[in-house]
Design a protein around this motif. Structure first.
Motif, PDB file in Angstrom:
ATOM      1  N   LEU A  16       0.841  -1.263   0.198  1.00 11.61           N
ATOM      2  CA  LEU A  16      -0.114   0.096   0.090  1.00 11.61           C
ATOM      3  C   LEU A  16       0.963   1.728   0.240  1.00 11.61           C
ATOM      4  N   LEU A  17       1.981   1.012   0.487  1.00 12.58           N
ATOM      5  CA  LEU A  17       2.971   2.314   0.434  1.00 12.58           C
ATOM      6  C   LEU A  17       3.686   2.434  -0.457  1.00 12.58           C
ATOM      7  N   ALA A  18       3.358   1.351  -1.114  1.00 15.25           N
ATOM      8  CA  ALA A  18       4.515   1.727  -2.443  1.00 15.25           C
ATOM      9  C   ALA A  18       3.518   2.470  -3.865  1.00 15.25           C
ATOM     10  N   ILE A  19       2.265   1.985  -3.141  1.00 19.11           N
ATOM     11  CA  ILE A  19       1.234   2.013  -4.143  1.00 19.11           C
ATOM     12  C   ILE A  19       1.244   3.766  -3.632  1.00 19.11           C
ATOM     13  N   ILE A  21       3.112   5.691  -3.154  1.00 17.91           N
ATOM     14  CA  ILE A  21       4.336   6.761  -3.096  1.00 17.91           C
ATOM     15  C   ILE A  21       4.559   6.976  -4.369  1.00 17.91           C
ATOM     16  N   ALA A  22       3.974   5.851  -5.827  1.00 17.26           N
ATOM     17  CA  ALA A  22       3.764   5.545  -6.834  1.00 17.26           C
ATOM     18  C   ALA A  22       2.805   6.830  -7.528  1.00 17.26           C
ATOM     19  N   ILE A  23       1.780   7.540  -6.743  1.00 16.77           N
ATOM     20  CA  ILE A  23       0.930   8.032  -6.951  1.00 16.77           C
ATOM     21  C   ILE A  23       1.434   9.457  -6.757  1.00 16.77           C
ATOM     22  N   VAL A  24       2.073   9.590  -5.825  1.00 17.83           N
ATOM     23  CA  VAL A  24       2.475  10.567  -5.491  1.00 17.83           C
ATOM     24  C   VAL A  24       3.444  11.276  -6.155  1.00 17.83           C
ATOM     25  N   VAL A  25       4.795  10.069  -6.628  1.00 19.95           N
ATOM     26  CA  VAL A  25       5.161  10.768  -8.432  1.00 19.95           C
ATOM     27  C   VAL A  25       4.803  10.821  -9.481  1.00 19.95           C
ATOM     28  N   ALA A  26       3.699  10.308  -9.578  1.00 18.38           N
ATOM     29  CA  ALA A  26       3.486  10.256 -10.263  1.00 18.38           C
ATOM     30  C   ALA A  26       2.181  12.062 -11.022  1.00 18.38           C
ATOM     31  N   PHE A  27       2.171  12.375  -9.863  1.00 15.23           N
ATOM     32  CA  PHE A  27       1.087  13.332  -9.535  1.00 15.23           C
ATOM     33  C   PHE A  27       2.293  14.547  -9.810  1.00 15.23           C
ATOM     34  N   ILE A  28       3.533  14.112  -8.934  1.00 12.51           N
ATOM     35  CA  ILE A  28       4.391  15.643  -9.261  1.00 12.51           C
ATOM     36  C   ILE A  28       4.534  15.130 -10.871  1.00 12.51           C
ATOM     37  N   ILE A  29       5.303  13.943 -11.199  1.00 13.97           N
ATOM     38  CA  ILE A  29       5.586  14.183 -13.022  1.00 13.97           C
ATOM     39  C   ILE A  29       4.105  15.343 -13.855  1.00 13.97           C
ATOM     40  N   ILE A  30       3.462  14.930 -13.245  1.00 13.22           N
ATOM     41  CA  ILE A  30       2.541  15.753 -14.032  1.00 13.22           C
ATOM     42  C   ILE A  30       2.485  17.214 -13.755  1.00 13.22           C
ATOM     43  N   CYS A  31       3.261  17.988 -12.363  1.00 11.73           N
ATOM     44  CA  CYS A  31       2.592  19.117 -12.002  1.00 11.73           C
ATOM     45  C   CYS A  31       3.340  19.400 -12.901  1.00 11.73           C
ATOM     46  N   PHE A  32       4.588  19.361 -13.310  1.00  8.60           N
ATOM     47  CA  PHE A  32       6.012  19.700 -13.824  1.00  8.60           C
ATOM     48  C   PHE A  32       6.268  19.563 -14.732  1.00  8.60           C
ATOM     49  N   ILE A  33       5.439  18.139 -15.794  1.00 10.91           N
ATOM     50  CA  ILE A  33       4.974  18.816 -17.341  1.00 10.91           C
ATOM     51  C   ILE A  33       3.842  18.494 -17.738  1.00 10.91           C
ATOM     52  N   MET A 322       5.320   4.239 -12.939  1.00 10.92           N
ATOM     53  CA  MET A 322       4.114   3.926 -11.407  1.00 10.92           C
ATOM     54  C   MET A 322       4.589   2.474 -10.800  1.00 10.92           C
ATOM     55  N   ILE A 323       4.570   2.011 -11.878  1.00 10.79           N
ATOM     56  CA  ILE A 323       4.927   0.342 -12.112  1.00 10.79           C
ATOM     57  C   ILE A 323       6.376  -0.364 -11.601  1.00 10.79           C
ATOM     58  N   SER A 324       7.039   1.053 -12.138  1.00  6.72           N
ATOM     59  CA  SER A 324       8.886   0.626 -11.817  1.00  6.72           C
ATOM     60  C   SER A 324       8.801   1.030 -10.084  1.00  6.72           C
ATOM     61  N   VAL A 325       8.297   2.129  -9.847  1.00  8.57           N
ATOM     62  CA  VAL A 325       8.820   2.877  -8.316  1.00  8.57           C
ATOM     63  C   VAL A 325       7.857   1.479  -7.871  1.00  8.57           C
ATOM     64  N   ILE A 326       6.860   1.954  -8.056  1.00 10.64           N
ATOM     65  CA  ILE A 326       5.537   0.301  -6.938  1.00 10.64           C
ATOM     66  C   ILE A 326       6.668  -1.098  -6.394  1.00 10.64           C
ATOM     67  N   VAL A 327       7.360  -2.071  -8.073  1.00 12.70           N
ATOM     68  CA  VAL A 327       7.908  -3.249  -8.145  1.00 12.70           C
ATOM     69  C   VAL A 327       9.309  -3.087  -7.145  1.00 12.70           C
TER      70      VAL A 327
END
Length: 358
Positions: A16-19, A21-33, A322-327
Motif C-alpha cells: 500500500l505504501l509503494a502504491i 508513493i508511486a501515485i505521489v511521484v506520478a502527480f509530481i511529474i504531471i505537475c512539472f510537465i 508508476m509500476i516501476s516505482v511500485i515494484v
C-alpha cells in the motif's frame, strides 16, 4: 500475534505504501510537465470510468493478466524467475492462430483445441529455461530472456510463411475461423467470455497452490530447497513442473487474448503481457487471492494513462514509471525492515511474558 501474521501485515503495508508513493511521484511529474495539471490528474484518475467502453477496456486489459499472473505465482512460489512467460504468451497466441486458421472443427471444440495448443506452446517456451537450470544450473533470468527473443522470431517466421494473408496489407494471419473465436460477453464493451475462463484459472491456481500436495511441494521448494530435498521431495521435478504449468497458463492467456480481441493474428513484437503478469505477481506476493486487485490496479492505471495522453500533453509512459516505482519498493527487502523487526521482537517478548505469568 505470531511472526507469520506480522509478516503478512507488513507485506500488505509495504504494498500500500509503494502504491501511495508511486501515485505521489506520478502527480509530481504531471505537475512539472503538464500545462494544466489539475485537468490532467482528473483525466488520469477518473477517465477510465467515463464511459462503458472505457470500463470495458479495463476488463479486457485485466483478462490476460489473470492467466499470466497465475502462472507467475506458481513459478515464483518455487523460487524461480522464468521470464519466458512473455515469449510463452506470444507463441501461445501464434499457435492458437495456426489451429484456428488451418483446422476445421465444430464451435466450442475448435476453441478448446486452440486454447490447448496455445497452452502447450507456452509450456514449451518455459520448459527451455527450466531444463537448462535443472540440468546445467544455467541462470533462468538470462536464459529466459534469450528464449523470449527466440519465441518472437519463431512466431513471426511461422506467421509469415504458414498463415500469412497476402491481401491484409501488413504482416497478419488469415482471419480466424468463427468456430474458434471467443464471443463478446457484453456488447459494445469488448468484454469477452475469456474473463470467465480467466476466473476459473485463477481459482484453480489458488486451490492447486494452497490446497494440494503438489502445491505444498512447490511452496516448500521455494521456501527452503535443502529442507525439501531432505524431506524426500524431488526438487528438480517440482521446479520443472511449476514452470511448465506457469508457461501453459501464459500460453493459454495468449490464445484467449487473440481469439477474444482480434479477428486475425497481427502482433509484430512481444506484447509485454508476460511482463505485466510478472509485475502483478510481485505486487500480489505470489498469492493468487491478491491477483485480481493487483491486475485491476494495473489495468486501471494503463487505461487512465491512455485517457490522459489523449486529452493532455503527458505521455502514456507515466503508467510504466508508476509500476516501476511500485515494484522497486516491494522487492526492496529493507523497506520498513526496522519497523517490522521491532514488531516481531515486541510480540516475542509479550509471548514470553505471558508464558512466565502462566
Amino acid at each position: 500475534m505470531n511472526t507469520k501474521n506480522i509478516e503478512k501485515q507488513f507485506q500488505v503495508l509495504r504494498t500500500l505504501l509503494a502504491i501511495g508513493i508511486a501515485i505521489v511521484v506520478a502527480f509530481i511529474i504531471i505537475c512539472f510537465i503538464s500545462e494544466n495539471p489539475l485537468e490532467t490528474i482528473s483525466e488520469f484518475v477518473f477517465g477510465p470510468l467515463g464511459s462503458k467502453r472505457k470500463i470495458g477496456n479495463i476488463i479486457t486489459n485485466l483478462t490476460p493478466m489473470l492467466f499470466v499472473g497465475t502462472g507467475v505465482c506458481l513459478i515464483f512460489s518455487a523460487n524461480q524467475t522464468n521470464m519466458a512467460v512473455e515469449g510463452g504468451f506470444f507463441v501461445g497466441a501464434m499457435l492458437a492462430s495456426v489451429v484456428s486458421t488451418c483446422v476445421s472443427l465444430p464451435t466450442g471444440i475448435h476453441t478448446v483445441l486452440c486454447l490447448l495448443a496455445g497452452g502447450l506452446a507456452g509450456a514449451a517456451a518455459c520448459a527451455i529455461p527450466a531444463f537448462l537450470f535443472v540440468r546445467y544450473q544455467a541462470k533462468p533470468v538470462v536464459s529466459s530472456i534469450m528464449v523470449n527473443n527466440m519465441c518472437l522470431y519463431v512466431g513471426l517466421f511461422v506467421v509469415n510463411h504458414l498463415i500469412r494473408d497476402p491481401g491484409a496489407g501488413f504482416l497478419a494471419s488469415w482471419r480466424f475461423a468463427e468456430t474458434s473465436r471467443i464471443g463478446e460477453m457484453i456488447p459494445g464493451t469488448g468484454i469477452h467470455y475469456g474473463i470467465l475462463i480467466g476466473i476459473v484459472v485463477l481459482v484453480g491456481g489458488y486451490l492447486y497452490l494452497n490446497r494440494s500436495k503438489a502445491g505444498y511441494e512447490i511452496r516448500t521448494v521455494g521456501r527452503n530447497v535443502d529442507f525439501a530435498r531432505y524431506s524426500g521431495i524431488q526438487v528438480n521435478k517440482v521446479i520443472t513442473k511449476a514452470q511448465l504449468i506457469g508457461g501453459f497458463l501464459a500460453g493459454m492467456g495468449g490464445a484467449v487474448e487473440v481469439l477474444g480481441m482480434y479477428k486475425r493474428f497481427q502482433y509484430q513484437a512481444l506484447t509485454n503481457h508476460g511482463f505485466d503478469g510478472i509485475m502483478i505477481g510481485i505486487m500480489a506476493a505470489n498469492n493468487p487471492k491478491a491477483l485480481p486487485l493487483a491486475a485491476l490496479f494495473l489495468a486501471y492505471i494503463r487505461v487512465g494513462a491512455d485517457c490522459m495522453q489523449r486529452s493532455s500533453d503527458v505521455p502514456v509512459e507515466l503508467a510504466n514509471i508508476m509500476i516501476s516505482v511500485i515494484v522497486i519498493m516491494i522487492v526492496a527487502e529493507r523497506f520498513l525492515y526496522k519497523m517490522k523487526h521491532k514488531r516481531i521482537v515486541a510480540a516475542a517478548q509479550k509471548e514470553l511474558e505471558g508464558k512466565g505469568e502462566a
